[in-house]
Design a protein around this motif. Structure first.
Motif, short mmCIF file in Angstrom:
data_model
loop_
_atom_site.label_atom_id
_atom_site.label_comp_id
_atom_site.label_asym_id
_atom_site.label_seq_id
_atom_site.Cartn_x
_atom_site.Cartn_y
_atom_site.Cartn_z
N ALA A 204 0.83 -1.21 0.00
CA ALA A 204 0.00 0.00 0.00
C ALA A 204 0.87 1.26 0.00
O ALA A 204 0.59 2.23 -0.72
N ASN A 205 1.95 1.24 0.79
CA ASN A 205 2.87 2.39 0.78
C ASN A 205 3.42 2.61 -0.62
O ASN A 205 3.51 3.75 -1.10
N LEU A 206 3.80 1.52 -1.29
CA LEU A 206 4.41 1.67 -2.61
C LEU A 206 3.37 2.03 -3.67
O LEU A 206 3.67 2.76 -4.61
N GLY A 207 2.14 1.54 -3.48
CA GLY A 207 1.06 1.97 -4.37
C GLY A 207 0.86 3.49 -4.26
O GLY A 207 0.66 4.19 -5.26
N ALA A 208 0.93 4.00 -3.04
CA ALA A 208 0.77 5.44 -2.83
C ALA A 208 1.91 6.21 -3.51
O ALA A 208 1.68 7.25 -4.14
N VAL A 209 3.12 5.68 -3.40
CA VAL A 209 4.25 6.33 -4.07
C VAL A 209 4.03 6.36 -5.59
O VAL A 209 4.28 7.36 -6.26
N ALA A 210 3.52 5.24 -6.12
CA ALA A 210 3.26 5.17 -7.57
C ALA A 210 2.23 6.21 -7.99
O ALA A 210 2.39 6.89 -9.01
N GLU A 211 1.17 6.35 -7.21
CA GLU A 211 0.14 7.35 -7.56
C GLU A 211 0.73 8.76 -7.54
O GLU A 211 0.44 9.59 -8.38
N TYR A 212 1.57 9.00 -6.54
CA TYR A 212 2.16 10.33 -6.38
C TYR A 212 3.12 10.66 -7.52
O TYR A 212 3.17 11.78 -8.01
N ARG A 213 3.88 9.66 -7.96
CA ARG A 213 4.92 9.95 -8.95
C ARG A 213 4.51 9.65 -10.37
O ARG A 213 5.04 10.24 -11.30
#
Lengths: 420, 420
Positions: A204-213
């Motif tokens: 979930a943390n990395l999914g959030a990073v993907a959405e942000y970037r």
């Protein structure tokens, strides 16, 4: 993350400043050294020295013939990111698939793969071997050959101790205390791969990073990504960085209680969000005749989700009601997030994406009703456009982010620096 | 807060590095310039130049005669914070009092006052005048005379737009869109005070800063402070910095639903935490015969809290049951915080402190029951030891923190730098 930290928090200033300059070039390119100095507050000779270092490491290159022609007087040489030299690779393990993504320094996707894989049935050892095999195969593809791979990121649906790369607990995979980073590092060495940092983090943390970037809300630093899997987790991004909390247990949105005396959850409590809006509950409600009893098998999930979407599309009242009900619960959960951390957006990811036409309206209505601040606290709820494997992409882009902020060893200077 | 930010996020590096050195001296003092260089990664000549600047501004001083005697060879001159020159002042406005605190550069309290004051009855204009009067009086006390006041911080129980210093909404004061910073700046100028930065922030955020920097859990960077007032707010500190969210609406723990179809809340919803565990609900439950109908008057709150504590102390079953009930609800709220942001500690502040012997056991039990992670996710719940006015103290220490991290204009170099 902190403006205030103890001696242990001080970073080596040159590493940090290399990251600062790299980030400035990312934001401003094409840009002159003077523009980088102005934007960063570093003096010009320091910027020149740092830029020379970044050019030697093939992270930045000189460009700007075009600019020279259009300007009167001595033209400035322009800088841009060098997108030819490095790659970052991310892998996502989930209950029903293995996904891989690789990006270059400008975060352009170099490749993306998605393979159905029953990770729970495989167990942690076989799964680690499969990840290592997949990585070595990927490193040898034409898209990556010739590039320096700055690291391999791995996304896991569970509680991860990121500093040690250990999966503390991944209930939906049946894992406990798996030292995944060390295991992958050893397996890659056995396979003869060039040594590289291996990072492990929560999906979930990395999914959030993907959405942000990389997602359609790219550049939104305060957002929450909700995984749509058997488990529900939240990656909470504030100021562009994941909120991990003191213990790394942050983001357990799946286990806040949304229904008093609701159905039993896998965690043993009642009425948790995951128990009423996780994929198991959603599919049992939407396509009850197709779901076998017992825990959902990873192999079946994709087909069941497609069946639920198909029936809802055909206005099947049972499917539509089940999806709307799950959407309402997700909205109640989103409201708690809005009341506590006030993100600009909540993004539903994973298998929620194909179900989002029925989840989203109910979710938004419940959020508006439950949020304290007017107009849902200025928070949008949307479906991810990154699809399954968002976390793999996030694992790759998180490595580029770590490079930008001086948290990852920079690739060594090339013997013969490439210049334009 | 972010490791990744756009060009607007780049800070002037010299200001930042002055803050870095100031922070290093704070952590390491007494320490040599070489130790500062080692801890920060800055090179020695840069450290010497920055230290000279900080000495000229009377923030750092040389010391270390003792060290010279105990060492063989050329003794290093030692550095320490100069605690003689500056002060930071904080004011807290609450429903029933006005509190003031001032600290020096080492965050030692120079003074603290607490005045009963019915801010709601006074209204925003009279309240701003009262704050300005209080500040000018304080600036002229022996404790502060002769010191450079680096700023005045103001804590308000409501939604504050910190960058503009505007109170957007403070329901329990009846305020809306009050440009408090500008008004205070103008009133201080009228009164002939030396110009200084005025900061305005939410009281829960500043209470959290106070706990982090001065409380008994000092040095715990991931903690939540819960205000115990008519309203319940949470200051969420992660990595030592308040989580504000995209909109500044973060920390509205008072309005998460903890009881389905519970009593009506001032916000219009039902079953909010504030409706069942805010001071109004607590006092109506614990000392029902003493509480007049209608909103609680600021003037009466202190006495009613004392009465509730007195009856509970005497084992009055009505009072004890009401406090335990409120504690259970607070524990459910704490569990949501633990599941989402995973703090190391939740601190109950304000008027909850004298009631904490009855609130805490029930609160801890409910947290342990509701938190997803084992053992309450490693989170302690405790009563503040800072008492009423914690937010005033936080407002003062937040100014020192801003100085440490280069976010506040540094005091100008003195015409004749003081040296030891």
């Amino acid at each position: 993350m902190s403006a205030h930290s103890g001696p242990a928090g001080f970073q080596a200033v040159r590493e940090t400043n290399l990251g600062v300059v790299l980030r400035a070039v990312r934001e401003l390119a094409p840009c002159s050294r003077a523009a980088v100095a102005a934007a960063t507050g570093l003096n010009k000779s320091t910027v020149s020295s740092l830029v020379a270092d970044l050019i030697a490491r093939r992270l930045v290159r000189e460009t700007g013939e075009g600019a020279a022609e259009r300007r009167v007087g001595r033209p400035g040489v322009m800088l841009a990111l060098d997108d030819r030299a490095i790659a970052a690779v991310g892998v996502e393990v989930n209950v029903d698939y293995l996904a891989v993504a690789a990006v270059d320094l400008v975060e352009r996707e170099l490749l993306r793969t998605h393979v159905p894989f029953d990770a729970r049935a495989a167990g942690p050892d076989a799964c680690a071997r499969r990840i290592a095999d997949t990585l070595t195969t990927v490193l040898d593809t034409p898209e990556l050959r010739g590039r320096t791979v700055i690291g391999a990121g791995t996304a896991v649906p569970g509680l991860v101790d990121a500093p040690s790369g250990t999966v503390i607990r991944a209930p939906n995979l049946g894992w406990r205390d798996v030292p995944l980073r060390d295991r992958l590092t050893a397996l890659l060495a056995e396979a003869g791969a060039v040594p590289m940092p291996v990072l492990v983090d929560n999906d979930a943390n990395l999914g959030a990073v993907a959405e942000y970037r990389s997602g359609h809300l790219r550049g939104t630093p305060d957002l929450v990504y909700i995984t749509g899997e058997v488990g529900i987790g939240a990656g909470v991004l504030m100021g562009g960085a994941p909120v991990r909390g003191a213990t790394g247990f942050a983001g357990e949105i799946g286990h806040i209680r949304v229904v008093a005396d609701g159905p039993e959850c896998a965690c043993g409590r009642r009425g948790c969000l995951e128990a009423v809006a996780g994929l198991g509950a959603v599919l049992r409600g939407a396509v009850p005749d197709l779901v076998p009893s017992g825990p959902l098998s990873g192999a079946a999930i994709g087909e069941l989700v497609a069946a639920a979407a198909g029936r809802a599309e055909a206005d099947d009242p049972v499917a539509v009601a089940a999806l709307e009900d799950a959407g309402t619960h997700l909205g109640r959960g989103a409201a708690v997030l809005v009341n506590i951390v006030a993100p600009r957006a909540v993004v539903l990811g994973g298998h929620f994406v194909p179900l989002s036409p029925w989840l989203l309206p109910a979710c938004r209505a419940a959020l508006a009703e439950d949020a304290f601040a007017a107009e849902s606290g200025g928070c949008r709820v949307e479906a991810s456009e990154l699809g399954l494997g968002a976390a793999a992409l996030g694992a790759a882009t998180a490595l580029v982010d770590a490079l930008d902020s001086g948290r990852l060893p920079l690739p060594a200077p090339a013997p013969e620096p490439a210049r334009t």
